[in-house]
Design an enzyme around this catalytic site. Structure first.
Site: not given
Ligand code: FBP
Length: 565
Positions: A89, A153, A184, A210-211, A213
């Protein structure tokens, strides 16, 4: 006065101004590349399961911590070819990691080359890359988004994918690959580093944390990048809604916030905005609360405020909540297994009724009853595809609507019992994508640039299997310290798809940690009184106390975490 051309130019004034922002580096990295000394510590152990992980990572396990300081090296300015990947993400600051990496490489040797793999790890597997030159980098400095090369992803997991990654790296004659990703993706970086070593390829792999979250953190990673900007963006919006609620005094707002499993974003936003209710998934799980009990908790604030004539308020809901309510967790687990048993067969069942019929024969009675009790639109959301890492796509489950509906129903019951006399009108919101590509705050701009630059230094010193690390983040940037953490040091074994796999341990909200305790000490007051805070928009230009402040989470956590090291 602006010309017509300037008024309609294809970049915003802020973007133009941000191009000129010079990210701050830790003092240890701000001189010439020959003035950086590498200090290696003692061999390290993994977070748990040492014996198994030593076996798994025969060649890369147990490397020492690496720290950079001012000093001299024997010359790290050799010509390098490096490929960079943005994985998962979006998170504000990704472009600056690439800019820091690029500037480091070029400072080391102007002949060095940086390739950007397109669309995430898939770009490495399929050899889709472009050379990132100065003009391209300059177009993206200090901007949000991952659009410079795109993200994806795809997980590098099969034998063929590892072999294809090596083939690409060899074809491009790479010295190193940098993976910018979450837990991951950095687990993947460790596996790739081990694989390249095993194949004797002499190609290094470095990760960057990165994230948005905020769940990739531990003793050595103080925060993941993007968390700062995303939380500030959501808090601005929540503050605006709080002010609207306090002005009109007629709505309860149910706001779901991104963050996947962990509630760090919800907690940080609560500390920044002081809503009436903020649910913390980790607490819900530890108390074993049912969905009905969560609803009662929200209703308690609504009824008490109504007694004071306040029929308005704000409720924050972490997006992963449903996975932490024991009965829902069981339901999701059973659905995962039932769908994974014959994914193609399940995918072919087109109607929801037929899906339910199929599931009635594959999941337990209590779980089936719970699924049936959910509003059909919400129940459908539990059945959508899992992501490539096997996660339920919690961002697609409208928990805010589910809770709002259940609260409304419960309030009707309370009214009949004469326990509630207020008026209930509600609005729902989901803040997630709004924050992932915001212009990075000064903190994220500086932190990301420093991470990218550190990744270059790790490569230049010939290290592999490391995560770039920049620490002491509550101090001014010049006092930050940079180095690398061996990725295996952050790993343990976890059950994934039926077998034990090495993974980086996800950091959830700690209920005995300072951010939660601070929230806990105040929340009963916020539940009844209107204590809203309005943080306003991220400021990019102005005094450091307005522009450079890190999150409340890191400020509360760091003094305790430091003692831990
Ligand atoms: P990452 O863990 O890859 O950084 O993604 C974070 C995130 O924004 C989460 O908070 C959310 O649940 C998910 O990605 C949403 O995924 P997508 O962009 O595939 O809809």
């Amino acid at each position: 006065m602006e010309t017509v051309q300037e008024v309609t130019m294809n970049i915003s004034i802020l973007q133009k101004m941000r191009y000129a922002y010079k990210p701050k580096l830790p003092a240890g990295l701000s001189g010439g590349v020959d003035d950086i000394a590498l200090k290696l510590g003692s061999p390290t152990e993994s977070a748990a399961d040492q014996k198994e992980l030593r076996e798994f990572f025969k060649l890369t396990y147990g490397k020492p911590l690496a720290a950079f300081g001012k000093g001299k090296n024997d010359g790290i300015g050799r010509e390098l070819k490096v490929g960079v990947i943005l994985s998962g993400g979006q998170a504000p600051g990704g472009h600056n990691v690439i800019a820091g990496l690029y500037d480091g490489l070029k400072k080391g040797n102007s002949g060095s080359l940086l390739y950007g793999f397109l669309g995430g790890p898939g770009g490495l597997i399929e050899n889709k890359a472009l050379v990132l030159d100065a003009a391209k980098i300059d177009e993206y400095r200090n901007t949000g988004g991952f659009d410079i090369i795109g993200s994806g992803r795809t997980k590098i997991e099969s034998r063929e994918q590892f072999a294809a990654s090596l083939k690409t790296a060899k074809e491009l004659n790479l010295n190193a690959v940098v993976i910018i990703g979450g837990d991951d993706s950095n687990t993947n970086a460790a596996l790739l580093a081990e694989y390249f070593e095993k194949e004797g390829a002499g190609i290094q792999v470095i990760g960057c944390p990165k994230t948005i979250d905020g769940d990739l953190k531990n003793k050595y990673v103080e925060t993941s990048f993007g968390f700062d900007t995303a939380c500030k963006t959501y808090s601005e919006l929540i503050g605006n809604i709080e002010r609207d609620a306090n002005s009109a005094k007629k709505y309860w707002h149910f706001i779901k916030l991104m963050g996947r499993a962990a509630s760090h974003i919800a907690l940080e936003c609560a500390l920044q905005t002081q809503p009436n209710v903020c649910l913390i998934s980790e607490e819900v799980e530890s108390k074993g609360l049912s969905l009905d009990q969560v609803v009662e908790h929200i209703c308690a604030s609504i009824t008490r405020r109504a007694e004071n004539g306040d029929n308005f308020g704000v409720v924050l809901i972490p997006e992963g909540l449903v996975e932490f309510i024991p009965e829902m967790k069981k339901l999701i687990g059973e659905l995962n297994d039932a769908i994974a048993e014959s994914p193609d067969k399940f995918a072919k069942i087109s109607s929801f009724i037929d899906q339910l019929y199929y599931l009635s024969r594959h999941i337990s009675d209590p779980s089936y009853k719970l699924l049936q009790s959910l509003p059909p639109d919400i129940a459908r959301e539990f059945l959508v595809d899992r992501d490539p890492h096997g996660n339920v796509q919690v961002s697609r489950i409208e928990t805010e609507k589910l809770l709002m509906g259940m609260v409304e129903k419960q309030l009707r019951v309370l009214k009949e019992e004469k326990l509630y006399k207020g008026k209930f009108n509600a609005q729902t919101h989901f803040f997630g994508y709004e924050g992932r590509c915001a212009f990075p705050s000064n903190f994220d701009s500086d932190y990301c640039y420093s991470l990218g630059y550190s990744a270059f230094v790790l490569i230049a010193f010939g290290l592999t299997g490391y995560l770039a690390s920049v620490r002491n983040l509550t101090a001014p940037a010049a006092e930050w310290t940079a180095g690398g953490v061996p990725i295996t040091m952050m790993m343990n074994l976890e059950q994934r798809h039926g077998s034990k796999k090495p993974v980086i341990k996800k950091a959830l909200v700690e209920l005995d940690g300072a951010p939660f305790k601070t929230f806990d000490a105040e929340r009963d007051t916020w539940a009844v009184k209107t204590c809203f805070l309005y943080p306003g928009a991220i400021q990019y230009f102005g005094p450091p106390e307005v522009c450079d402040e890190p999150t409340k989470t890191i400020k509360l956590e760091l003094p305790y975490r430091r003692n831990d090291v």
